[in-house]
Design a protein around this motif. Sequence first.
Motif: not given
Length: 259
Positions: A23-28, A129-147
């Motif tokens: 469930e932590n890696w799901m997209q829809g 610059e770090p990117l906010s993942l608040d509006k991204a698919p949930s699997f991204l916010g749970k598992n990844f850091e993006l810059r």
Amino acid sequence: MSAARLIEPIDGKPGVTILPEAENWMQGRTLYGGASALVAYTAAIRAFPELPPLRAAQVGFVAPVGIEVELNAEIVRQGRNVAQVRSEIRSGGTVALTAFWLFGTERDANAVHPAPQAEDWHGPPDGEEPLSLDKAPSFLGKNFELRRAQDVRGKGKPVVRRWMRLKEPSGLDPVSELILLGDTLPPGAMRAMRRQGPISSINWSFNLLEPAPATSDGWWLAETASEWADLGYSSERLRLWNSEGRQMLAGMQSVAIFG
């Protein structure tokens, strides 16, 4: 949320497997593309552990991949240098993913030239610059850091380029980690979309340029670029570089653009 946990129960034998913490890696309704491909790849290499290094793959995303899956892998052909393996994920009683993996031993080089460095190369991710993942698919916010790794924002040239790494050590071998990360970003076509709407990966083909990919501090530079978009589809180029700007993966993908 170690990625290794997701594939822990895969033993290489055909049959039903329940994927832990999927469930932590799901997209829809489905495991996102990289995680689905990782499951299929793991089924192949655990069924046939003596394979040479992975060189290329063709992955077809057929239907949603759920938490309970049926896995199967078979050697299609094994020659002196190259082995070709097919693996399949069935979910909900139907084929959800089919993949064709090409493994090959190293040979003496008869043609040598390096892959190109990323265009508009900014250097390593330090200070980006770090990117906010608040509006991204949930699997991204749970598992990844993006810059951020490009100056463009919003509409513009249909290219998405980001530095990315897993929040926690993956526990995976380097090739498995690249497969997990290689189909993570949204398509470059999203910068050219006239209005918001759903998108869906249809397939993913890639070549590994390094049999033992490596980077610093877990960071990889990922890029998706739409080379053509019309009629509800986009032809995308997918690439990954390490923190020093050396390309590790070259890929191509067809994406459905809805709405």
